[in-house]
Design a protein around this motif. Structure first.
Motif, mmCIF file in Angstrom:
data_model
loop_
_atom_site.group_PDB
_atom_site.id
_atom_site.type_symbol
_atom_site.label_atom_id
_atom_site.label_comp_id
_atom_site.label_asym_id
_atom_site.label_seq_id
_atom_site.Cartn_x
_atom_site.Cartn_y
_atom_site.Cartn_z
ATOM 1 N N LEU A 9 0.832 -1.205 0.000
ATOM 2 C CA LEU A 9 0.000 0.000 0.000
ATOM 3 C C LEU A 9 0.866 1.254 0.000
ATOM 4 C CD1 LEU A 9 -2.894 -0.979 2.414
ATOM 5 C CD2 LEU A 9 -3.057 -0.516 -0.037
ATOM 6 N N HIS A 49 -0.452 4.245 -7.757
ATOM 7 C CA HIS A 49 -1.145 3.356 -8.694
ATOM 8 C C HIS A 49 -2.560 3.032 -8.199
ATOM 9 C CE1 HIS A 49 3.107 2.613 -9.684
ATOM 10 N NE2 HIS A 49 2.647 2.467 -10.906
ATOM 11 N N TYR A 50 -2.674 2.752 -6.910
ATOM 12 C CA TYR A 50 -3.983 2.425 -6.355
ATOM 13 C C TYR A 50 -4.931 3.620 -6.435
ATOM 14 C CZ TYR A 50 -1.701 -1.707 -4.360
ATOM 15 O OH TYR A 50 -1.022 -2.870 -4.180
ATOM 16 N N VAL A 58 -7.711 -3.503 -4.993
ATOM 17 C CA VAL A 58 -6.517 -2.926 -4.377
ATOM 18 C C VAL A 58 -6.044 -3.799 -3.220
ATOM 19 C CG1 VAL A 58 -5.723 -0.980 -2.975
ATOM 20 C CG2 VAL A 58 -6.931 -0.553 -5.104
ATOM 21 N N ARG A 71 0.864 3.259 -3.711
ATOM 22 C CA ARG A 71 -0.272 4.126 -3.376
ATOM 23 C C ARG A 71 -0.712 5.007 -4.531
ATOM 24 N NH1 ARG A 71 3.464 6.765 0.733
ATOM 25 N NH2 ARG A 71 4.577 8.268 -0.548
ATOM 26 N N HIS A 104 -4.502 -7.058 -4.522
ATOM 27 C CA HIS A 104 -3.181 -6.798 -5.091
ATOM 28 C C HIS A 104 -2.173 -6.558 -3.980
ATOM 29 C CE1 HIS A 104 0.079 -4.549 -7.057
ATOM 30 N NE2 HIS A 104 -0.223 -5.275 -8.112
ATOM 31 N N ALA A 105 -2.538 -5.752 -2.988
ATOM 32 C CA ALA A 105 -1.618 -5.454 -1.890
ATOM 33 C C ALA A 105 -1.295 -6.697 -1.075
ATOM 34 C CB ALA A 105 -2.209 -4.376 -0.987
#
Length: 191
Positions: free
Chosen positions: A55, A61-62, A149, A59, A152-153
């Motif tokens: 994260l 990209h998210y 998100v 961050r 992915h994280a």
């Protein structure tokens, strides 16, 4: 158009800097979703450490993913709201560029603090979403984006920990053990 003897040339340093920037952006986007960079964490503590680390490092990209999902959900019915949000994002980018261009500016650092300006922007954006009746689209976009998100994280493994055994052996003089111990410490948490 007369140049009066002057020749316009691009500086080699500027061109090289632009190439490096494009190359780094391309690498970052390629690393963001590489299939071999995903693995399940061994236990809950490793999952929490991995999620927090990802994260932090992804961050931007998210945030961009969530922003694009919000704009896409607003497109059919709330075009004016979408255009307002796009203008707000341009202002945020301008503020970020000013912070980058003038890092020691007392005006930008003390008076227009980053957290205060972010809170103000979020307040205005939330007010616009509520006033235009776009809250269901916002909830739909966040309902789709936040789980993406988080997954992915949670499952994304760091690139330097997924090096092949040949690269590892070449980098440590033929002994891959120190790197694998570091991988265990980082993924398992320090003991």
């Amino acid at each position: 158009m007369a140049t009066y003897g002057g020749v316009l040339r691009r500086s080699a340093a500027v061109v090289e800097r632009a190439r490096d920037s494009v190359r780094l952006t391309r690498k970052a986007l390629a690393r963001f979703a590489r299939p071999q960079s995903f693995a399940a964490p061994p236990h809950a503590e490793a999952a929490a450490v991995r999620a927090v680390r990802n994260l932090r490092s992804f961050r931007l990209h998210y945030a961009l993913l969530l922003w694009v999902l919000l704009l896409a959900s607003l497109f059919p019915r709330h075009r004016a709201t979408m255009l307002f949000l796009m203008a707000a994002s341009k202002l945020a980018l301008l503020y970020g560029a000013l912070l980058k261009a003038f890092p020691n500016s007392a005006l930008l650092r003390r008076i227009l603090d980053r957290r205060i300006s972010a809170a103000l922007a979020l307040t205005v954006i939330c007010a616009v979403l509520v006033m235009t009746g776009a809250v269901p689209q916002f909830l739909l976009a966040m309902g789709i984006g936040v789980p993406l998100v988080l997954f992915h994280a949670l499952f994304r493994v760091r690139d330097d920990l997924t090096a092949s055994s040949e690269e590892t052996a070449a980098g440590t003089g033929g002994d891959p053990r120190p790197i694998s111990e570091k991988k265990g410490d980082l993924e398992m948490g320090s003991r």
